[in-house]
Scaffold this motif. Sequence first.
Motif, short mmCIF file in Angstrom:
data_model
loop_
_atom_site.label_atom_id
_atom_site.label_comp_id
_atom_site.label_asym_id
_atom_site.label_seq_id
_atom_site.Cartn_x
_atom_site.Cartn_y
_atom_site.Cartn_z
N SER A 1 0.74 -1.28 -0.05
CA SER A 1 0.17 -0.08 -0.05
C SER A 1 0.81 1.22 -0.05
N GLU A 2 2.07 1.31 0.71
CA GLU A 2 2.89 2.37 0.37
C GLU A 2 3.55 2.54 -0.89
N VAL A 3 3.65 1.36 -1.93
CA VAL A 3 4.02 1.84 -3.14
C VAL A 3 2.62 2.41 -3.83
N LEU A 4 1.52 1.93 -3.50
CA LEU A 4 0.49 2.61 -4.09
C LEU A 4 0.06 4.02 -3.88
N VAL A 5 0.53 4.38 -2.39
CA VAL A 5 0.20 5.74 -2.07
C VAL A 5 1.23 6.74 -2.60
N GLU A 6 2.47 6.23 -3.00
CA GLU A 6 3.42 7.11 -3.53
C GLU A 6 2.64 7.64 -4.97
N LEU A 7 2.14 6.81 -5.75
CA LEU A 7 1.44 6.95 -6.87
C LEU A 7 0.17 7.79 -6.76
N ALA A 8 -0.57 7.55 -5.77
CA ALA A 8 -1.93 8.04 -5.42
C ALA A 8 -1.52 9.61 -4.85
N LEU A 9 -0.72 9.88 -4.08
CA LEU A 9 -0.47 11.23 -3.78
C LEU A 9 -0.02 12.04 -4.97
N ARG A 10 0.40 11.60 -5.82
CA ARG A 10 0.88 12.61 -7.01
C ARG A 10 -0.19 12.25 -8.15
N GLY A 11 -1.55 11.84 -7.91
CA GLY A 11 -2.41 11.87 -9.02
C GLY A 11 -2.06 10.95 -10.19
N ILE A 12 -1.32 10.01 -9.94
CA ILE A 12 -0.98 8.96 -11.13
C ILE A 12 -1.94 7.83 -11.15
N PRO B 1 -6.73 9.98 -18.15
CA PRO B 1 -7.63 11.03 -17.60
C PRO B 1 -6.51 12.18 -17.29
N PRO B 2 -6.97 13.37 -17.18
CA PRO B 2 -6.08 14.62 -16.94
C PRO B 2 -5.84 14.37 -15.32
N PRO B 3 -4.36 14.59 -14.97
CA PRO B 3 -4.29 14.72 -13.73
C PRO B 3 -5.10 15.59 -12.77
N PRO B 4 -5.45 14.99 -11.64
CA PRO B 4 -6.05 15.90 -10.53
C PRO B 4 -5.62 17.14 -10.35
N PRO B 5 -6.38 18.31 -9.87
CA PRO B 5 -5.80 19.51 -9.45
C PRO B 5 -4.74 19.38 -8.56
N GLY B 6 -3.82 20.06 -8.84
CA GLY B 6 -2.41 20.29 -8.04
C GLY B 6 -1.50 19.33 -8.54
N THR B 7 -1.79 18.24 -9.44
CA THR B 7 -0.76 17.39 -9.79
C THR B 7 -0.29 17.35 -11.14
N GLY B 8 -0.67 18.42 -11.76
CA GLY B 8 -0.03 18.57 -13.29
C GLY B 8 1.28 19.05 -13.40
#
Length: 306
Positions: free
Chosen positions: A208-219, A279-286
């Motif tokens: 889940s830490e791996v996935l969080v690194e991606l999720a935090l950056r809107g990937i 999909p376009p990156p979520p706000p704050g992650t472009g």
Amino acid sequence: MPRIAYLGPERTFTEQATRRLVDPATHELIPATTVAAALELVRLDKVDAAVVPVENSVEGSVPPTLDGLALGSPLVAIAETVLPVRFTVLVRPGTKAADVRTVTSHPHALAQVREWLAANLPNAAELATTSTAAAAVAVAEGTADAAITAPIAAEGSALTALAADIGDVADAVTRFLLVRKPGLVPAPTGNDRTSIVVVTENRPGSLSEVLVELALRGIDLCRIESRPTREKLGIYRFFLDFAGHIAEPRVGEALSALHRTCSDVRFLGSFARADGDSPPPPPGTGTAEFTEAAQWLTQVRAGGQA
Ligand SMILES: O=C(O)C(=O)Cc1ccccc1
């Protein structure tokens, strides 16, 4: 002329994918017997690149390709294509369904015509071959009675079609990769896929830490699957595909974070995506936001905050 190995012999699905990925007029296409053999030709510098199947919409991933990319000296993908896969049954002329004792093909093809086989050749024994085109050769040589092949395998062959379009799922597709030794990464296109393999420590929460690194950056994660590391039960290698390109700040930051925190990270490439739009990156992650934030940090560190 650049030389491109592919899972052969001629008239496999992989050959058709190769003809989409490179121009056959300017590249020499070299058939290899297995995925491992095609990748080995690249590692030994006998060819410039190889085309291999990586995943199918019905049967899932192609294990020899995942293992072949995760193990051995590094290889990276520089392009992909997605090909519709339709299946034909080829037999020697005069063979009727009742005569068929053995049916042969690549395991991925046999797995995608299960319903047709159960209804039409319920007593035929299945024999795995290295490819659909190798199955047609086996039938022509008399070592099997029926082959599940690509429609193109019937062309120029002495075999005849017992049935066509027999897939369990009519619109099945397979994704293929063009891989070579690491070199310049293809330029970002704005709709790219990045592919990596990570090995995490065997402790609660490490995946889940791996996935969080991606999720935090809107990937946007496109695919995750595991294969055994071959060490012991319970330790896996995770194959992750996600939207974006290593040149983009959010992807670069995520990869750096994984490099810091995982036991092992192997980059398998960033290249134009063929299976739809990200999909376009979520706000704050472009990219613009990451660039502006990095500039802000530089200023603050330098004591320049207004
Ligand atoms: O055997 C082939 O023709 C291949 O290219 C591998 C494969 C088999 C079944 C579906 C897609 C690709």
